[in-house]
Scaffold this motif. Structure first.
Motif, mmCIF file in Angstrom:
data_model
loop_
_atom_site.group_PDB
_atom_site.id
_atom_site.type_symbol
_atom_site.label_atom_id
_atom_site.label_comp_id
_atom_site.label_asym_id
_atom_site.label_seq_id
_atom_site.Cartn_x
_atom_site.Cartn_y
_atom_site.Cartn_z
ATOM 1 N N ALA A 197 -13.159 -24.433 3.051
ATOM 2 C CA ALA A 197 -13.910 -23.214 2.747
ATOM 3 C C ALA A 197 -14.893 -23.441 1.610
ATOM 4 N N TYR A 198 -16.101 -22.918 1.788
ATOM 5 C CA TYR A 198 -17.074 -22.768 0.698
ATOM 6 C C TYR A 198 -16.919 -21.328 0.247
ATOM 7 N N VAL A 199 -16.246 -21.114 -0.882
ATOM 8 C CA VAL A 199 -15.740 -19.790 -1.211
ATOM 9 C C VAL A 199 -15.649 -19.652 -2.728
ATOM 10 N N GLY A 200 -15.581 -18.422 -3.216
ATOM 11 C CA GLY A 200 -15.366 -18.207 -4.633
ATOM 12 C C GLY A 200 -13.960 -18.618 -5.035
ATOM 13 N N ALA A 201 -13.770 -18.965 -6.293
ATOM 14 C CA ALA A 201 -12.455 -19.411 -6.756
ATOM 15 C C ALA A 201 -11.370 -18.333 -6.667
ATOM 16 N N PRO A 202 -11.653 -17.045 -6.954
ATOM 17 C CA PRO A 202 -10.561 -16.053 -6.944
ATOM 18 C C PRO A 202 -9.763 -15.960 -5.650
ATOM 19 N N PRO A 203 -10.388 -15.902 -4.465
ATOM 20 C CA PRO A 203 -9.559 -15.867 -3.259
ATOM 21 C C PRO A 203 -8.660 -17.101 -3.114
ATOM 22 N N VAL A 204 -9.124 -18.243 -3.606
ATOM 23 C CA VAL A 204 -8.329 -19.474 -3.504
ATOM 24 C C VAL A 204 -7.060 -19.353 -4.337
ATOM 25 N N TYR A 205 -7.207 -18.942 -5.612
ATOM 26 C CA TYR A 205 -6.005 -18.879 -6.444
ATOM 27 C C TYR A 205 -5.142 -17.652 -6.125
ATOM 28 N N GLN A 206 -5.751 -16.607 -5.557
ATOM 29 C CA GLN A 206 -4.941 -15.454 -5.148
ATOM 30 C C GLN A 206 -3.999 -15.834 -4.003
ATOM 31 N N TRP A 207 -4.511 -16.593 -3.029
ATOM 32 C CA TRP A 207 -3.651 -17.041 -1.935
ATOM 33 C C TRP A 207 -2.642 -18.073 -2.429
ATOM 34 N N PHE A 208 -3.036 -18.879 -3.405
ATOM 35 C CA PHE A 208 -2.104 -19.832 -4.014
ATOM 36 C C PHE A 208 -0.908 -19.084 -4.609
ATOM 37 N N ALA A 209 -1.211 -17.952 -5.263
ATOM 38 C CA ALA A 209 -0.149 -17.158 -5.878
ATOM 39 C C ALA A 209 0.778 -16.555 -4.831
ATOM 40 N N ARG A 210 0.274 -16.403 -3.600
ATOM 41 C CA ARG A 210 1.096 -15.843 -2.520
ATOM 42 C C ARG A 210 1.902 -16.916 -1.778
ATOM 43 N N GLY A 211 1.703 -18.168 -2.177
ATOM 44 C CA GLY A 211 2.491 -19.224 -1.565
ATOM 45 C C GLY A 211 1.708 -20.215 -0.728
#
Length: 331
Positions: free
Chosen positions: A77-91
């Motif tokens: 994904a070429y994406v902003g960092a927040p969605p990446v770490y938000q999904w990381f926090a969900r597992g």
């Protein structure tokens, strides 16, 4: 038997460089000018030069892309960092591999309206994008709370809409201001319809925005393909810097930009919109220490806003080992 073996050998020689067991790398990207490197890499053949087959798919925002990454419909994904770490926090074992750009966002008010400073937003109608997206975290956490000292829930009317609808909403008076990205900012400014009230890149010079992200599963199973992607990405960023006129033309065509008419009646060509946008954004793939600090700042904003239920560390989500292998650089 010899004929069969010979025929098979000839078929292998005739096959494209990416033929074999590897499937095309499926790349999702937020449809924003700041993600131009993925378009340049495709248009200039940099992916093919690296022997990499790709499938590109554009999305309206980062959370939708990360959902596609989580479901396995997208590899990278070429994406902003927040969605990446938000999904990381969900597992989801997400990982940021490289940077794409810096800058892109600005708060724009109607040129004929009363909003000249962030303080003037109090009691006004402001449009942003989806809650939980990177732009939303930046708007509510940094611009409204930190800089303007406004409560985004009570001090103004904050609504969400697609970035592509914002200029029309501003023109028709549906909202008084918008928080948007390029090329929409430059289109509004060059038409004389909008006024930039707050340019984030002026306040936070070279702040990182879009990143290349994947899951560790994909990175571990297809490291060679990821390295090829990052090499093509690196070439695209160099091209954007070394050939700005040709790059701007490619971007204008890719986004189907139309000439705009300025307030004095002059016609501004599509390529000039991209040139104007460069005042607020640029491209780089190296994740510097300042970039890590900014991503950490976004994580902290997300926790304060209630988007994250637990604290995170930027270094838990960032891994530039494949980028270093692709470029021969360290950061």
């Amino acid at each position: 038997m010899k004929r069969i073996i010979l025929a098979a050998a000839m078929a292998l020689l005739a096959a494209p460089a990416w033929a074999g067991d590897s499937q095309p790398l499926r790349i999702g990207w937020v449809s924003a000018m700041a993600n131009a490197p993925v378009l340049i890499a495709e248009k200039k053949g940099f992916f093919k030069e690296e022997g990499l087959a790709v499938e590109l798919k554009s999305f309206g925002d980062g959370p939708v892309i990360q959902q596609a990454v989580a479901s396995g419909d997208v590899d990278v994904a070429y994406v902003g960092a927040p969605p990446v770490y938000q999904w990381f926090a969900r597992g989801l074992d997400s990982v940021i591999l490289a940077k794409v750009n810096y800058g892109q966002a600005a708060l724009v008010a109607k040129a004929s309206g009363p909003i000249h400073t962030l303080a003037d937003l109090k009691g006004q109608r402001l449009a942003g994008v989806n809650r939980g997206s990177g732009m939303d975290v930046l708007l509510r956490g940094y611009i409204l709370k930190d800089v303007a000292k406004l409560d985004p829930e009570t001090d103004l009317q904050l609504s969400q809409m697609p970035a592509g609808n914002m200029n029309a909403a501003l023109d028709t008076g549906v909202v008084d201001a918008v928080f948007e990205w390029e090329p929409f900012i430059s289109q509004s400014v060059l038409r004389g319809a909008g006024r930039v009230v707050f340019d984030v890149n002026e306040a936070l010079p070279h702040y990182p925005w879009y990143v290349i992200a994947s899951t560790r599963k994909v990175a571990n199973e297809r490291p060679d393909d990821i390295v090829k992607l990052l090499r093509a990405h690196h070439k695209a960023i160099a091209f954007l810097s070394e050939h700005p006129d040709e790059a701007d033309k490619i971007i204008a065509e890719a986004f189907k930009l139309e000439p705009v008419q300025s307030a004095d009646g002059k016609v501004v060509p599509a390529q000039a919109i991209v040139s104007e946008a460069r005042k607020r954004l640029g491209w780089s793939d190296a994740i510097e220490s300042a970039d890590r600090a900014f991503i950490q700042r976004l994580m902290d904003y997300s926790q304060t806003l209630g988007i994250l239920s637990q604290p995170l560390k930027a270094d838990d989500v960032i891994d530039t080992a494949l980028w270093a292998r692709a470029t021969g650089e360290q950061n």
